[in-house]
Scaffold this motif. Structure first.
Motif, PDB file in Angstrom:
ATOM      1  N   GLY A  52       0.844  -1.197   0.000  1.00 33.87           N
ATOM      2  CA  GLY A  52       0.000   0.000   0.000  1.00 33.87           C
ATOM      3  C   GLY A  52       0.873   1.239   0.000  1.00 33.87           C
ATOM      4  N   THR A  53       0.254   2.374   0.193  1.00 30.51           N
ATOM      5  CA  THR A  53       0.993   3.636   0.244  1.00 30.51           C
ATOM      6  C   THR A  53       0.611   4.382   1.509  1.00 30.51           C
ATOM      7  OG1 THR A  53      -0.719   4.821  -0.956  1.00 30.51           O
ATOM      8  CG2 THR A  53       1.020   3.821  -2.272  1.00 30.51           C
ATOM      9  N   GLY A  54       1.368   5.407   1.818  1.00 28.72           N
ATOM     10  CA  GLY A  54       1.079   6.223   2.985  1.00 28.72           C
ATOM     11  C   GLY A  54       2.258   7.108   3.303  1.00 28.72           C
ATOM     12  N   ALA A  55       2.186   7.741   4.450  1.00 30.74           N
ATOM     13  CA  ALA A  55       3.211   8.693   4.874  1.00 30.74           C
ATOM     14  C   ALA A  55       4.593   8.038   4.901  1.00 30.74           C
ATOM     15  CB  ALA A  55       2.869   9.231   6.250  1.00 30.74           C
ATOM     16  N   GLY A  56       5.515   8.558   4.098  1.00 30.75           N
ATOM     17  CA  GLY A  56       6.890   8.086   4.093  1.00 30.75           C
ATOM     18  C   GLY A  56       7.105   6.751   3.417  1.00 30.75           C
ATOM     19  N   MET A  57       6.129   6.282   2.679  1.00 34.08           N
ATOM     20  CA  MET A  57       6.286   4.975   2.040  1.00 34.08           C
ATOM     21  C   MET A  57       5.696   4.952   0.643  1.00 34.08           C
ATOM     22  SD  MET A  57       3.650   2.882   4.452  1.00 34.08           S
ATOM     23  CE  MET A  57       3.001   1.780   3.241  1.00 34.08           C
ATOM     24  N   GLU A  58       5.934   6.013  -0.095  1.00 38.35           N
ATOM     25  CA  GLU A  58       5.451   6.075  -1.462  1.00 38.35           C
ATOM     26  C   GLU A  58       6.351   5.238  -2.360  1.00 38.35           C
ATOM     27  OE1 GLU A  58       6.278   8.789   0.363  1.00 38.35           O
ATOM     28  OE2 GLU A  58       4.271   9.392   0.952  1.00 38.35           O
ATOM     29  N   PRO A  59       5.759   4.359  -3.170  1.00 38.68           N
ATOM     30  CA  PRO A  59       6.589   3.602  -4.102  1.00 38.68           C
ATOM     31  C   PRO A  59       7.140   4.534  -5.183  1.00 38.68           C
ATOM     32  CG  PRO A  59       4.262   3.111  -4.449  1.00 38.68           C
ATOM     33  CD  PRO A  59       4.347   4.003  -3.261  1.00 38.68           C
ATOM     34  N   PRO A  60       8.284   4.189  -5.759  1.00 38.87           N
ATOM     35  CA  PRO A  60       8.858   5.042  -6.802  1.00 38.87           C
ATOM     36  C   PRO A  60       8.005   4.978  -8.076  1.00 38.87           C
ATOM     37  CG  PRO A  60      10.126   3.024  -6.589  1.00 38.87           C
ATOM     38  CD  PRO A  60       9.118   3.019  -5.484  1.00 38.87           C
ATOM     39  N   PRO A  61       8.210   5.928  -8.991  1.00 38.98           N
ATOM     40  CA  PRO A  61       7.414   5.975 -10.220  1.00 38.98           C
ATOM     41  C   PRO A  61       7.487   4.699 -11.059  1.00 38.98           C
ATOM     42  CG  PRO A  61       8.718   7.981  -9.986  1.00 38.98           C
ATOM     43  CD  PRO A  61       9.144   7.042  -8.894  1.00 38.98           C
ATOM     44  N   GLU A  62       8.580   3.964 -11.005  1.00 35.78           N
ATOM     45  CA  GLU A  62       8.723   2.759 -11.821  1.00 35.78           C
ATOM     46  C   GLU A  62       8.030   1.527 -11.211  1.00 35.78           C
ATOM     47  OE1 GLU A  62      12.506   2.963  -9.302  1.00 35.78           O
ATOM     48  OE2 GLU A  62      11.243   4.381 -10.354  1.00 35.78           O
ATOM     49  N   ALA A  63       7.427   1.665 -10.029  1.00 42.90           N
ATOM     50  CA  ALA A  63       6.743   0.536  -9.390  1.00 42.90           C
ATOM     51  C   ALA A  63       5.495   0.143 -10.172  1.00 42.90           C
ATOM     52  CB  ALA A  63       6.369   0.907  -7.961  1.00 42.90           C
ATOM     53  N   HIS A  64       5.218  -1.151 -10.163  1.00 43.50           N
ATOM     54  CA  HIS A  64       4.029  -1.702 -10.811  1.00 43.50           C
ATOM     55  C   HIS A  64       3.191  -2.422  -9.766  1.00 43.50           C
ATOM     56  CE1 HIS A  64       5.645  -0.921 -14.808  1.00 43.50           C
ATOM     57  NE2 HIS A  64       6.794  -1.390 -14.369  1.00 43.50           N
ATOM     58  N   LEU A  65       1.879  -2.308  -9.879  1.00 41.23           N
ATOM     59  CA  LEU A  65       0.970  -2.999  -8.977  1.00 41.23           C
ATOM     60  C   LEU A  65       0.774  -4.432  -9.467  1.00 41.23           C
ATOM     61  CD1 LEU A  65      -0.758  -2.653  -6.455  1.00 41.23           C
ATOM     62  CD2 LEU A  65      -2.647  -1.958  -7.930  1.00 41.23           C
ATOM     63  N   VAL A  66       1.203  -5.413  -8.653  1.00 45.71           N
ATOM     64  CA  VAL A  66       1.099  -6.824  -8.996  1.00 45.71           C
ATOM     65  C   VAL A  66       0.508  -7.563  -7.792  1.00 45.71           C
ATOM     66  CG1 VAL A  66       2.362  -8.904  -9.665  1.00 45.71           C
ATOM     67  CG2 VAL A  66       3.131  -6.667 -10.493  1.00 45.71           C
TER      68      VAL A  66
END
Length: 125
Positions: A52-66
């Motif tokens: 998931g995402t949240g404060a201080g744990m944003e995936p980088p732009p190249e991340a893919h949802l799998v």
């Protein structure tokens, strides 16, 4: 190859060539996983995943949802050691290899508590 874990003056050697490090984010309570290789030159991170995402744990732009995980492969970088802190707010680090996961306390056979654990490649004397 062997992975050495050091915490509070105790060293444990694990006969692994690859492992997954898993934990829960202390604020967002979201699962994280990292796949590592143990090489003669050091430890190298192969892939990272966030549930998931949240404060201080944003995936980088190249991340893919799998399968519900944001996954990406960071640029290769050898690390002589990786230091694992423990705030006590999110449970323990888990180390998984060959289908088996253990907490650091299980590996060390005593509670780790707030002690720092250092991961590195075991060096022959």
């Amino acid at each position: 190859m062997s992975l050495c874990l050091a915490s509070a003056g105790v060293v444990k050697a694990l006969q692994v060539a690859a492992f997954t490090l898993a934990w829960t984010h202390s604020i967002e309570k979201t699962a994280w996983q990292e796949d590592w290789l143990v090489t003669p030159a050091g430890l190298t991170l192969q892939q990272a995943r966030i549930k998931g995402t949240g404060a201080g744990m944003e995936p980088p732009p190249e991340a893919h949802l799998v399968d519900g995980w944001f996954q990406w492969s960071p640029p290769p970088a050898l690390r002589a050691e990786v230091v694992l802190g423990n705030s006590g707010a999110a449970g323990e680090w888990h180390l998984c290899s060959v289908g088996r996961c253990q907490t650091l306390s299980e590996i060390f056979e005593h509670p780790i508590g707030a002690n720092v654990t250092t991961m590195s490649v075991c060096r022959d004397p």
